[in-house]
Write a protein that holds these residues in place. Structure first.
Motif, mmCIF file in Angstrom:
data_model
loop_
_atom_site.group_PDB
_atom_site.id
_atom_site.type_symbol
_atom_site.label_atom_id
_atom_site.label_comp_id
_atom_site.label_asym_id
_atom_site.label_seq_id
_atom_site.Cartn_x
_atom_site.Cartn_y
_atom_site.Cartn_z
ATOM 1 N N LEU A 189 0.823 -1.214 0.000
ATOM 2 C CA LEU A 189 0.000 0.000 0.000
ATOM 3 C C LEU A 189 0.853 1.259 0.000
ATOM 4 C CD1 LEU A 189 -2.650 -1.108 2.676
ATOM 5 C CD2 LEU A 189 -2.785 -1.333 0.175
ATOM 6 N N THR A 190 1.836 1.302 0.866
ATOM 7 C CA THR A 190 2.754 2.449 0.923
ATOM 8 C C THR A 190 4.170 1.925 1.162
ATOM 9 O OG1 THR A 190 2.625 2.788 3.332
ATOM 10 C CG2 THR A 190 0.949 3.877 1.974
ATOM 11 N N GLY A 191 5.159 2.742 0.817
ATOM 12 C CA GLY A 191 6.542 2.353 1.058
ATOM 13 C C GLY A 191 7.026 1.297 0.093
ATOM 14 N N GLN A 192 7.881 0.412 0.572
ATOM 15 C CA GLN A 192 8.494 -0.596 -0.297
ATOM 16 C C GLN A 192 8.881 -1.837 0.510
ATOM 17 O OE1 GLN A 192 12.737 -0.399 -1.982
ATOM 18 N NE2 GLN A 192 11.511 0.336 -3.733
ATOM 19 N N GLN A 193 8.719 -2.995 -0.117
ATOM 20 C CA GLN A 193 9.201 -4.250 0.459
ATOM 21 C C GLN A 193 10.214 -4.864 -0.493
ATOM 22 O OE1 GLN A 193 6.933 -8.030 0.394
ATOM 23 N NE2 GLN A 193 7.028 -7.980 2.639
ATOM 24 N N THR A 194 11.287 -5.415 0.063
ATOM 25 C CA THR A 194 12.273 -6.138 -0.735
ATOM 26 C C THR A 194 12.446 -7.534 -0.133
ATOM 27 O OG1 THR A 194 14.087 -5.221 0.598
ATOM 28 C CG2 THR A 194 13.519 -4.075 -1.448
ATOM 29 N N ALA A 195 12.869 -8.480 -0.963
ATOM 30 C CA ALA A 195 13.007 -9.850 -0.493
ATOM 31 C C ALA A 195 13.932 -10.623 -1.431
ATOM 32 C CB ALA A 195 11.642 -10.534 -0.434
ATOM 33 N N TYR A 196 14.401 -11.775 -0.942
ATOM 34 C CA TYR A 196 15.162 -12.684 -1.803
ATOM 35 C C TYR A 196 15.193 -14.064 -1.167
ATOM 36 C CZ TYR A 196 19.292 -12.938 1.216
ATOM 37 O OH TYR A 196 20.142 -13.182 2.268
ATOM 38 N N GLU A 197 15.361 -15.078 -2.011
ATOM 39 C CA GLU A 197 15.546 -16.450 -1.552
ATOM 40 C C GLU A 197 17.038 -16.761 -1.483
ATOM 41 O OE1 GLU A 197 13.058 -19.638 -3.208
ATOM 42 O OE2 GLU A 197 12.012 -18.079 -4.352
ATOM 43 N N ALA A 198 17.402 -17.716 -0.640
ATOM 44 C CA ALA A 198 18.799 -18.132 -0.556
ATOM 45 C C ALA A 198 19.280 -18.576 -1.933
ATOM 46 C CB ALA A 198 18.950 -19.284 0.447
ATOM 47 N N GLY A 199 20.421 -18.052 -2.349
ATOM 48 C CA GLY A 199 20.965 -18.364 -3.666
ATOM 49 C C GLY A 199 20.735 -17.265 -4.677
ATOM 50 N N ASP A 200 19.716 -16.404 -4.435
ATOM 51 C CA ASP A 200 19.503 -15.257 -5.315
ATOM 52 C C ASP A 200 20.523 -14.176 -4.971
ATOM 53 O OD1 ASP A 200 17.369 -16.585 -6.384
ATOM 54 O OD2 ASP A 200 15.842 -15.432 -5.297
ATOM 55 N N LEU A 201 21.095 -13.559 -5.986
ATOM 56 C CA LEU A 201 22.086 -12.508 -5.762
ATOM 57 C C LEU A 201 21.523 -11.123 -6.032
ATOM 58 C CD1 LEU A 201 25.242 -14.243 -7.288
ATOM 59 C CD2 LEU A 201 24.381 -14.289 -4.926
ATOM 60 N N GLU A 202 20.227 -11.064 -6.340
ATOM 61 C CA GLU A 202 19.580 -9.774 -6.584
ATOM 62 C C GLU A 202 18.239 -9.770 -5.867
ATOM 63 O OE1 GLU A 202 18.248 -6.931 -10.374
ATOM 64 O OE2 GLU A 202 19.315 -8.827 -10.693
ATOM 65 N N ARG A 203 17.897 -8.652 -5.273
ATOM 66 C CA ARG A 203 16.667 -8.572 -4.484
ATOM 67 C C ARG A 203 15.440 -8.375 -5.375
ATOM 68 N NH1 ARG A 203 16.697 -2.426 -1.883
ATOM 69 N NH2 ARG A 203 17.044 -1.337 -3.851
ATOM 70 N N GLU A 204 14.312 -8.834 -4.876
ATOM 71 C CA GLU A 204 13.009 -8.529 -5.473
ATOM 72 C C GLU A 204 12.520 -7.219 -4.859
ATOM 73 O OE1 GLU A 204 10.604 -11.842 -4.326
ATOM 74 O OE2 GLU A 204 12.178 -13.286 -4.839
ATOM 75 N N ILE A 205 11.877 -6.379 -5.651
ATOM 76 C CA ILE A 205 11.414 -5.069 -5.170
ATOM 77 C C ILE A 205 9.920 -4.947 -5.426
ATOM 78 C CG2 ILE A 205 11.637 -2.561 -5.388
ATOM 79 C CD1 ILE A 205 14.500 -2.996 -6.352
ATOM 80 N N TYR A 206 9.185 -4.568 -4.385
ATOM 81 C CA TYR A 206 7.732 -4.426 -4.473
ATOM 82 C C TYR A 206 7.331 -3.039 -3.986
ATOM 83 C CZ TYR A 206 8.138 -9.468 -4.893
ATOM 84 O OH TYR A 206 8.503 -10.734 -5.305
#
Length: 251
Positions: free
Chosen positions: A161-178
């Motif tokens: 809704l507001t702001g930002q969330q980031t995440a990643y799984e073990a082994g990923d070298l780049e974050r997901e951005i929402y």
């Protein structure tokens, strides 16, 4: 002279102990197999109990964000005022567009907001709907947080809704951005590290067997923060909503 002989009992005792141990672990193995079989069967039928869908909820979120943006004054406002407007608009739309669900809508009542410590992350939440197979909450933090997502038996949909969330799984070298309007789908069984920036709030929808998620949500309160008052209010509100839904036939 005939030598006397006294039977030795040590071997018999040892055999009995071994048999008892085998029997104990056999019973435990059987109970575990029955439990896993029950869980597998339960996961095959929980679809019939859902009254909401991720797609319909996302449509409500998108329309609410657009309406809130149109109502926003042109001059800049504080992040708190922006979040209040968005959350208020969204809750009104949820109650109107999804009458099939039982909603708790008084989000300005601070008694129904509780801190949530889970997986090392800390935020606050307001429970909009909680039943045995679904929950919907407003979750986020005014100062930001990060931690372990948990490995759950439910699918989790984070509508930003507001702001930002980031995440990643073990082994990923780049974050997901929402960002606002995006949906972060945490599939059941998947585990990630996630972070939310300051003034980040989301509508979180989980569908599956919700009671199996509760130990993860309670563990930090029991073994880390020792905040029993917050734990009590979490149980009070969750129990109130789940029982209220059971009384109207919603599992």
């Amino acid at each position: 002279m005939t030598a006397s002989y006294k039977p030795r009992t040590g071997n018999k005792t040892s055999v009995k102990a071994e048999r008892s141990l085998v029997r104990t672990w056999g019973v435990r193995g059987l109970l575990l197999a029955l439990f896993l079989g029950f869980c597998s069967w339960a996961n095959s039928i929980n679809e019939r109990f859902y009254v909401l869908t991720p797609e319909a909820l996302n449509e409500t979120v998108q329309s609410s964000l657009k309406l809130a943006a149109s109502l926003q004054p042109e001059e800049s406002v504080s992040p708190g005022a922006n979040a209040t407007l968005i959350i208020g608009t969204l809750i009104d739309h949820l109650a109107k567009n999804h009458p099939e669900a039982r909603w708790s809508t008084d989000f300005k009542n601070k008694r129904d907001w509780v801190f949530n410590n889970a997986g090392g992350a800390m935020g606050s939440m307001f429970i909009l709907h909680a039943s045995i197979t679904e929950y919907i909450i407003i979750f986020g933090s005014a100062v930001g947080t990060e931690g372990h997502s948990g490995r759950h038996t439910a699918d989790d949909y984070f509508h930003i809704l507001t702001g930002q969330q980031t995440a990643y799984e073990a082994g990923d070298l780049e974050r997901e951005i929402y960002n606002p309007g995006d949906v972060h789908h945490m599939k059941r069984g998947v585990v990630k590290q996630y972070a939310m920036g300051p003034n980040s709030w989301a509508l979180e929808y989980a569908r599956g067997w919700i009671p199996l998620m509760l130990p993860f949500g309670f563990a930090d309160g029991i073994f880390s923060t020792l905040d029993l008052i917050t734990l009590y209010h979490t149980v009070r509100i969750t129990g109130r909503e789940m029982i209220g839904n059971l009384l109207i036939g919603k599992i």
